[in-house]
Design an enzyme around this catalytic site. Structure first.
Site, PDB file in Angstrom:
ATOM      1  N   PRO A   1       1.129  -1.554   0.074  1.00 43.00           N
ATOM      2  CA  PRO A   1       0.275  -0.116  -0.133  1.00 43.00           C
ATOM      3  C   PRO A   1       0.836   1.115   0.160  1.00 43.00           C
ATOM      4  O   PRO A   1       1.615   1.541   0.621  1.00 43.00           O
ATOM      5  CB  PRO A   1      -0.998   0.338   1.113  1.00 43.00           C
ATOM      6  CG  PRO A   1      -1.010  -1.857   1.472  1.00 43.00           C
ATOM      7  CD  PRO A   1       0.377  -2.198   0.709  1.00 43.00           C
ATOM      8  N   CYS A   2       0.210   2.434  -1.072  1.00 43.65           N
ATOM      9  CA  CYS A   2       0.790   3.515  -0.537  1.00 43.65           C
ATOM     10  C   CYS A   2       1.290   5.030  -0.242  1.00 43.65           C
ATOM     11  O   CYS A   2       1.744   5.373  -0.173  1.00 43.65           O
ATOM     12  CB  CYS A   2       1.482   3.404  -2.397  1.00 43.65           C
ATOM     13  SG  CYS A   2      -0.246   4.153  -3.290  1.00 43.65           S
ATOM     14  N   GLN A   3      -0.237   4.596   0.239  1.00 42.88           N
ATOM     15  CA  GLN A   3      -0.905   5.772   0.496  1.00 42.88           C
ATOM     16  C   GLN A   3       0.469   6.717   1.380  1.00 42.88           C
ATOM     17  O   GLN A   3       0.170   7.555   1.558  1.00 42.88           O
ATOM     18  CB  GLN A   3      -1.576   5.658   2.049  1.00 42.88           C
ATOM     19  CG  GLN A   3      -2.944   4.962   1.596  1.00 42.88           C
ATOM     20  CD  GLN A   3      -2.788   4.247   1.040  1.00 42.88           C
ATOM     21  OE1 GLN A   3      -2.280   2.714   1.124  1.00 42.88           O
ATOM     22  NE2 GLN A   3      -4.222   3.360   0.638  1.00 42.88           N
TER      23      GLN A   3
END
EC number: 2.1.1.37
Length: 351
Positions: free
Chosen positions: A83-85
């Site tokens: 996940p790149c948040q």
């Protein structure tokens, strides 16, 4: 004689709705399983990939779990997009150092150490390339004896009708590996991709495709889209339509918001809110409405027939929008999958 099945078998960590796995499958890689913590991913992954879906936190996944999923694969590939948040440019300078998602890439590295697969591929936002957690990930691969290459790939050069740049890494422990090179010189456009879908007005749905539903615009947003030019900005509007955010000193940073896409160019980057006119340049080029979920998915590289919810279920804009916006465009998976299969072919040709 070898089975007709692919010699390369993949397990896809943080698999989401299956974008990376779909690309790998299109290249000729056999996808054994996907792993994700989001229950909404199960249906699209199992329905479209015809592969096992493991609902599990990757932080709690073990090497033994992976070995069981690979089975007796001749060549094992571990793929994923953590996940790149925390790394996203949309965070606008926020301090994300305490977020638990920072550590997910480290768990990816842990699982590589525990299983030492033949191949590894990873995809994420471009900014991750400058982060210490990525440097440590690369160092782990090199210490384990992998050949490693990584860099920023530009979606349109691989046939994606979208202005998307992503960090992609490939690693091999059976020989030299390099990133795929984009070869498209004539880019696919928004027109090429979505023009043939049935036209809709604001709030309308295609009776044959629940994902092709236009969100109902408020009266003022309907006036805004009607006043918008393809590729233009809010500066094209009458004064009474200008939003409060545009009048702030930071308004110049939001010129694309509420804007229309251009027909004859790749789309802007598709986000988790691409169905929402107020979150980017997500207005249809010709129709007075925002994008539908189906249009967003096709601009992300999914085929028109890709299913995200069961036929009897009405999709949640928020949920399916998240699945689409967070997906790895399949074109990237297809390109790296071909590199791995070509390396296997070359290695076996030496025998």
């Amino acid at each position: 004689m070898r089975s007709l099945e692919s010699p390369v078998v993949a397990v896809d960590l943080f698999c989401g709705a299956g974008g990376l796995s779909l690309g790998l499958k299109q290249a000729g890689v056999r996808v054994a399983a996907g792993v994700d913590l989001d229950p909404a991913c199960r249906y699209p992954f199992e329905r479209n990939l015809k592969a096992k879906y493991l609902l599990k936190d990757v932080a709690k996944l073990t090497g033994e779990d992976l070995q069981q999923l690979w089975g007796d694969a001749e060549y094992r590939l571990l793929a994923g997009c953590a996940p790149c948040q925390p790394f996203s440019s949309h965070r606008r300078g926020a301090d994300t150092s305490n977020e638990e998602n920072w550590d997910l890439l480290s768990h990816f590295g842990r699982l590589i150490k525990d299983t030492v697969p033949h191949f590894v591929t990873m995809e994420n936002v471009s900014r991750l390339k400058r982060m210490p957690v990525f440097t440590r990930f690369v160092e782990t691969l090199i210490e384990l004896g992998y050949e490693v290459d990584f860099g920023i790939l530009y979606g349109p050069e691989f046939g994606l009708p979208q202005e998307r740049r992503r960090l992609v890494l490939v690693a091999s422990r059976i020989g030299f590996i390099s990133l795929p090179r984009g070869s498209k010189k004539k880019f696919r456009t928004v027109r090429d991709t979505i023009e043939k879908l049935p036209p809709l007005q604001s709030g309308e749905s295609d009776p044959n495709d629940v994902l092709h539903t236009a969100r109902q615009l408020s009266p003022i947003n309907l006036r805004r889209i009607k006043a918008s030019k393809p590729g233009g900005t809010w500066r094209d509007w009458p004064e009474e339509l200008v939003a409060p955010c545009h009048k702030k000193s930071s308004g110049s940073s939001f010129q694309a918001f509420y804007g229309r896409m251009l027909w004859d160019a790749p789309s802007p980057t598709i986000t988790t809110q691409a169905y929402n006119l107020g979150t980017g340049r997500f207005g249809h080029p010709a129709q007075d409405r925002s994008l539908t979920l189906r249009e967003a998915a096709m601009l992300q590289g999914f085929p028109r027939t890709y299913r995200f919810v069961p036929p009897t279920e009405r999709p949640s804009m928020n949920t399916v929008g998240r699945l689409i916006g967070n997906a790895v465009p399949p074109v990237f998976g297809k390109a790296v999958g071909r590199e791995f299969l070509e390396l296997v072919r070359l290695q076996e040709g030496k025998g």
